[in-house]
Each structure stands twice: as C-alpha cells, then as structure tokens.
Design a protein around this motif. Structure first.
Motif, mmCIF file in Angstrom:
data_model
loop_
_atom_site.group_PDB
_atom_site.id
_atom_site.type_symbol
_atom_site.label_atom_id
_atom_site.label_comp_id
_atom_site.label_asym_id
_atom_site.label_seq_id
_atom_site.Cartn_x
_atom_site.Cartn_y
_atom_site.Cartn_z
ATOM 1 N N ASP A 121 0.922 -1.325 0.077
ATOM 2 C CA ASP A 121 0.094 0.098 0.042
ATOM 3 C C ASP A 121 0.868 1.238 0.113
ATOM 4 O O ASP A 121 0.413 2.413 -0.633
ATOM 5 C CB ASP A 121 -1.042 0.016 1.202
ATOM 6 N N LYS A 124 1.747 2.271 -3.367
ATOM 7 C CA LYS A 124 0.786 2.827 -4.392
ATOM 8 C C LYS A 124 0.840 4.517 -4.382
ATOM 9 O O LYS A 124 1.141 5.063 -3.629
ATOM 10 C CB LYS A 124 -0.614 2.339 -3.872
ATOM 11 N N GLU A 127 -3.738 8.492 -2.961
ATOM 12 C CA GLU A 127 -5.190 8.555 -3.232
ATOM 13 C C GLU A 127 -5.655 9.963 -3.057
ATOM 14 O O GLU A 127 -5.466 10.541 -2.007
ATOM 15 C CB GLU A 127 -6.118 7.462 -2.682
ATOM 16 N N ALA C 3 -9.588 -4.275 -2.158
ATOM 17 C CA ALA C 3 -8.515 -4.258 -1.272
ATOM 18 C C ALA C 3 -7.844 -2.754 -1.467
ATOM 19 O O ALA C 3 -7.803 -2.169 -0.273
ATOM 20 C CB ALA C 3 -7.468 -5.049 -1.749
ATOM 21 N N HIS C 4 -8.145 -2.269 -2.733
ATOM 22 C CA HIS C 4 -7.786 -1.012 -3.017
ATOM 23 C C HIS C 4 -8.717 0.028 -2.167
ATOM 24 O O HIS C 4 -8.106 1.052 -1.663
ATOM 25 C CB HIS C 4 -7.506 -0.522 -4.292
ATOM 26 N N ALA C 5 -9.775 -0.209 -2.285
ATOM 27 C CA ALA C 5 -10.741 0.526 -1.764
ATOM 28 C C ALA C 5 -10.654 0.856 -0.445
ATOM 29 O O ALA C 5 -10.811 1.825 0.475
ATOM 30 C CB ALA C 5 -12.120 0.182 -2.137
ATOM 31 N N GLU C 6 -10.264 -0.394 0.326
ATOM 32 C CA GLU C 6 -10.115 -0.456 1.849
ATOM 33 C C GLU C 6 -8.810 0.374 1.980
ATOM 34 O O GLU C 6 -8.419 0.507 3.241
ATOM 35 C CB GLU C 6 -10.040 -1.773 2.366
ATOM 36 N N SER C 7 -7.643 0.653 1.241
ATOM 37 C CA SER C 7 -6.569 1.392 1.755
ATOM 38 C C SER C 7 -6.891 2.833 1.527
ATOM 39 O O SER C 7 -7.028 3.392 0.407
ATOM 40 C CB SER C 7 -5.548 0.852 0.542
ATOM 41 N N VAL C 8 -6.576 3.662 2.639
ATOM 42 C CA VAL C 8 -6.916 4.874 2.587
ATOM 43 C C VAL C 8 -6.095 5.570 3.299
ATOM 44 O O VAL C 8 -5.297 5.189 3.984
ATOM 45 C CB VAL C 8 -8.336 4.997 3.521
ATOM 46 N N THR C 9 -6.060 7.068 2.965
ATOM 47 C CA THR C 9 -5.271 8.040 3.676
ATOM 48 C C THR C 9 -6.005 8.375 4.878
ATOM 49 O O THR C 9 -7.125 8.034 5.100
ATOM 50 C CB THR C 9 -4.895 9.147 2.897
ATOM 51 N N PHE C 10 -5.336 8.954 5.689
ATOM 52 C CA PHE C 10 -5.645 8.943 7.112
ATOM 53 C C PHE C 10 -5.741 10.588 7.490
ATOM 54 O O PHE C 10 -5.641 10.917 8.671
ATOM 55 C CB PHE C 10 -4.860 8.524 8.094
ATOM 56 N N ARG C 11 -6.168 11.447 6.418
ATOM 57 C CA ARG C 11 -6.139 12.995 6.795
ATOM 58 C C ARG C 11 -7.144 13.082 7.889
ATOM 59 O O ARG C 11 -7.025 14.098 8.681
ATOM 60 C CB ARG C 11 -6.645 13.792 5.612
ATOM 61 N N CYS C 13 -8.511 10.817 9.973
ATOM 62 C CA CYS C 13 -8.802 10.010 11.231
ATOM 63 C C CYS C 13 -8.822 10.418 12.737
ATOM 64 O O CYS C 13 -9.322 10.035 13.237
ATOM 65 C CB CYS C 13 -7.472 8.993 11.026
ATOM 66 N N ALA C 14 -8.075 11.707 12.891
ATOM 67 C CA ALA C 14 -8.080 12.313 14.056
ATOM 68 C C ALA C 14 -9.379 12.745 14.618
ATOM 69 O O ALA C 14 -9.894 12.761 15.708
ATOM 70 C CB ALA C 14 -7.150 13.321 14.214
ATOM 71 N N HIS C 15 -10.456 12.835 13.382
ATOM 72 C CA HIS C 15 -11.932 13.200 13.862
ATOM 73 C C HIS C 15 -12.740 12.058 13.626
ATOM 74 O O HIS C 15 -14.100 12.464 13.708
ATOM 75 C CB HIS C 15 -12.258 14.383 12.759
ATOM 76 N N LEU C 16 -12.268 10.671 13.500
ATOM 77 C CA LEU C 16 -13.245 9.653 13.303
ATOM 78 C C LEU C 16 -14.035 9.493 14.583
ATOM 79 O O LEU C 16 -13.415 9.499 15.840
ATOM 80 C CB LEU C 16 -12.507 8.253 13.075
ATOM 81 N N ALA C 17 -15.272 9.310 14.599
ATOM 82 C CA ALA C 17 -16.141 9.194 15.817
ATOM 83 C C ALA C 17 -15.849 7.852 16.426
ATOM 84 O O ALA C 17 -15.251 7.048 15.478
ATOM 85 C CB ALA C 17 -17.384 9.504 15.611
ATOM 86 N N THR C 18 -16.366 7.440 17.507
ATOM 87 C CA THR C 18 -16.433 5.833 18.071
ATOM 88 C C THR C 18 -17.815 5.483 17.849
ATOM 89 O O THR C 18 -18.752 6.548 17.798
ATOM 90 C CB THR C 18 -15.877 5.962 19.532
ATOM 91 N N GLN D 40 -6.054 -7.593 5.280
ATOM 92 C CA GLN D 40 -6.345 -6.020 4.760
ATOM 93 C C GLN D 40 -7.045 -5.172 5.870
ATOM 94 O O GLN D 40 -6.517 -3.876 6.019
ATOM 95 C CB GLN D 40 -7.221 -6.084 3.469
ATOM 96 N N ASN D 44 -5.298 -1.922 7.558
ATOM 97 C CA ASN D 44 -6.055 -0.578 7.578
ATOM 98 C C ASN D 44 -5.999 -0.192 8.958
ATOM 99 O O ASN D 44 -5.726 1.076 9.414
ATOM 100 C CB ASN D 44 -7.508 -0.721 7.160
ATOM 101 N N LYS D 47 -2.630 1.187 10.009
ATOM 102 C CA LYS D 47 -2.359 2.663 9.296
ATOM 103 C C LYS D 47 -3.159 3.801 10.265
ATOM 104 O O LYS D 47 -2.488 4.818 10.483
ATOM 105 C CB LYS D 47 -3.066 2.773 8.142
ATOM 106 N N GLY D 77 -12.164 2.324 19.323
ATOM 107 C CA GLY D 77 -13.201 2.754 18.953
ATOM 108 C C GLY D 77 -13.348 3.190 17.312
ATOM 109 O O GLY D 77 -14.275 2.937 16.487
ATOM 110 N N GLN D 78 -12.323 4.173 17.263
ATOM 111 C CA GLN D 78 -12.241 4.681 15.901
ATOM 112 C C GLN D 78 -11.685 3.357 14.914
ATOM 113 O O GLN D 78 -12.097 3.698 13.714
ATOM 114 C CB GLN D 78 -10.955 5.728 15.925
ATOM 115 N N THR D 81 -15.095 2.280 13.689
ATOM 116 C CA THR D 81 -15.600 3.233 12.730
ATOM 117 C C THR D 81 -15.068 3.140 11.433
ATOM 118 O O THR D 81 -15.526 3.244 10.562
ATOM 119 C CB THR D 81 -15.748 4.601 13.315
ATOM 120 N N GLN D 86 -15.626 1.391 5.680
ATOM 121 C CA GLN D 86 -15.263 0.588 4.596
ATOM 122 C C GLN D 86 -16.205 -0.516 4.182
ATOM 123 O O GLN D 86 -15.707 -1.304 3.456
ATOM 124 C CB GLN D 86 -13.738 0.194 5.068
#
Lengths: 128, 128, 128, 128
Positions: A121, A124, A127, C3-11, C13-18, D40, D44, D47, D77-78, D81, D86
C-alpha cells in the motif's frame, strides 16, 4: 437451505474431534497473590512451555501457542496446575483461540501478511 | 524464599494434570460467513452443549461452562469442528477460564455471593 | 476494488467518531489482593454501574453493558479508578465489545433470537 | 474495616477519572465479510494507529497499545468506525486492559522483566 442444513441432530457429537491446528494466545493472571508482580509466575509458565515442546512466543500481553487444540489447551491447563502447586490459590486466564479449514497459517504468516500489505500500500500512488 | 521456591525444574511437567474443576466462559465468532448474523451458529453450538451433557448457561455475551479443564476445553473445540463441518471456514473464540484450589465455587455461587454483599451493604447505615 | 478501496489515507482520522451503540462484556480482576475472593470488589463495581445510569447486567463470568462506545469504555475505566482508590494496586480487565451498522441489537435481542431458533428447530421433523 | 471501607457511597462517581496510564491489547474481528481473510482490515487498522500517534506494537494475536485509558479506548473505537465506513457491518473486539498504581510499567518492561528472571534462574545451581 442455509439455516436448515445447519440444523443437525447430534448422534455423532460425542465423537466429534477437536481441530488439528490452532493458534492460541493466553494471558494468565494469578489472584490473591501477596504482591502485584506476576513476572515470576509468568517466567515459571515460560519454563513449562519450553519443557512441553510446544511452539510458543511470549509478548507483553500474553503468550501465543501453535499446535493442535488438544495440545494447546492441555499445556495451558498444566500452567494452572503448576502455579496452584506453587501456592497460587486462584488463577484466571484469557484465551483467544482460532482455527481455520481453508489453509494452515502459522503465527509468523499472520504478521508477515499484514506487513506485506502495508508495504504494498505504501508503494501505491497517493489517493485523492 | 519466595521467588526461589517458585523456580522449579520440570522433570515431572509432562505428567502435570489439568484442573479438576473450572468455570469457563466463551464467545465464539464465525469469520467469513455470508451475513453478519451468527444466531444460527450459536444455536447449533447450544445444541452441541445440550448433547454433551456438560453444565452450561448462555447469556448475551457468551456461554458459561462448568466442569473439568479437559471437559470444557474439549467441548469448545468440538464446537469449532461442528461449525467447520457446517461450512464455516474460520472461527475465533475468546475464552475466560478460571480455577481455584481454596474452594469449589459454582457459576451460581459467584453471582449470589455478589448479590448478598450488595443486599448487606444496602442495609448498612449511610456513611458520611 | 476491494483491497484498494480499503486502503485509505488518514487525513481525517483524528476526527473519526467512535460507535454510537455497542454491547460490551467485561471481567475485571484485581491483582495482588490479600485474598482470592473478589466478590466485594465486584459488588463495588456493580454499585458504580448502578450510579452511572448505564444499562448493565451481571452474570457469573462478567457484566454486560450497553450504550455508546464512549459511555461503556468510560465507566469501565472508572471502575479501575474506583478500585485503585480503594487500595487495589493492579487491575486487569478482559473486554468483549461489538458494534454493528446493519441494525441495533440489544443484549436481550441476542439471547431471544438464539432461543427462537432453538424452539423453531425443535418443531421441525427429525432429519435423517 | 476491609469490606466496610470498600463499601462506598457514589456521590462523586460521576466525576471519577479513568486511569492515566494503561497497556491494552486488542484483537479485532470483522464479521460477515466475504472471505475469511482479515489481513487487509488489520493493515488498515495499523495505518490508523500510525496516524493516531499512539504507541503500539502488532503481534500475531493482536496489537498492544500504551497510553491513557481514554486514548487507547478511543483509538480502538475509531478502528471500529474506520472498518464500518469501509463496509464491514459488524465487528467484535477482544481487549485485555490493565492499570496499576504502584509503578509505570511499559510493554517492553513487562517482557524484559520476565526474560531477566529466566536468565537469572538459568544461572542458579540445579535444584534437587
């Protein structure tokens, strides 16, 4: 078909085998010990594992085992008896145990597969 | 004496028994199944437990067993095999298992003892 | 795509809720206590749960909670602090926690669904 | 004094803090995924952990975290989410989490202390 096929009678259940290959991870906790330190107990369990011949790997939150269901559960039970014999009156263990029929996957395979994905990854293009 | 007494050689370890009486609680999770519902699988495991003759009690987060170490770990392994035979390729189970040498405590005893304490404490005069 | 769709950047992530709704089951173990009995400690945790207003249900192998991820993890952490304040120097807790997005399922729903399947299967004609 | 001192009223419980420093080990399992492979998903989550800034270490049976109770439970928890976003509809996680007030012990300290005991014991003259 789904649900129905899965509803079975249990004539043969007494003779069901347990899985041939599992990975198990356990965290053993002595209760009612004089101090909060459990390192000596854990070290004694490590010696038991070494003596048992089972494949094992200690980490900071437990010890991972690999073998048949019967082998790994037996040695964890022996660990309880060992510590009971050494004076620990109560022991609680948390076990994570997994089996699969699609392939044999060692504890090393699991980690290396995730690391491979992370490396792939990373190569790549970014994205949007 | 403490630490040293606990450091033992392992000549006899191969012959260590596993505990005679334990309580174990397990939560079995099928992986890679077509849907997120696991109720049919859990129901099938309950039928296995009923057929096995072991003492068990289901709750919303798992099933509690009582018996010897060997009995409870065997039937949990059989549950894996049962579901594998029904087409589940991968299963992960979390087990909490405890043994003690100071007394035999059933799963019912544990709950009633805590409830007794709560009742007794409720009768005490309020603390400042 | 998988697999690709599941590979994400994490800009973000700090704001992901639980998760908003989870069921969690925990088994708390005091370590280094003078005796092997933990009932008084468990009773004290039950009082904390009652005071917290969270939905909970004790069984012999733990206590099940229902609420948001934040609520249930907070009260379990408060249970650690409560017992630390009462002199327990070390505590280890095993937690099983689950969330799902396809429906809201209470702890009672889980058990009643399995029981319904068992009843329905019992009514079916015997399979060969 | 023992039991009574531990029976407390709960006026201040709403304001009980959660522990400042814990080690936690978690094993996250996606349910109802098309295949039995979870690598996968685990990648994730790794990451996410890297992006979060928390101290973590993956092993074959889970990932160990170190931080405050709030930090480690939040990032787990994040992770739920993240995978829900995904497309994973159901997730079950097993967590082992421990806190102690007698000292701050890192995940590395735990392992090195056991290894030190094993080395020291190996140097002792054989016991009869």
């Amino acid at each position: 078909m789904e649900a129905h096929a899965e509803s079975v009678t249990f004539r043969q259940c007494a003779h069901l085998a347990t899985p041939d290959h599992v990975t198990a991870d356990f965290c053993l906790i002595p209760i009612g010990t004089p101090t909060a330190s459990v390192s000596q107990h854990i070290a004694n369990v490590q010696k038991l594992l070494a003596a048992s011949g089972i494949k094992y790997s200690m980490h900071s939150a437990g010890t991972t085992l690999e073998g048949s269901w019967e082998e790994v559960t037996k040695v964890m039970g022996q660990a309880h008896t060992l510590l009971h014999n050494q004076g620990v009156v109560r022991i609680q263990t948390d076990i994570r145990i997994g089996s699969r029929t699609d392939k044999v996957q060692s504890m090393e395979d699991k980690v290396s597969k995730v690391e491979q994905i992370l490396q792939d990854d990373a190569k790549k293009p970014a994205e949007e």
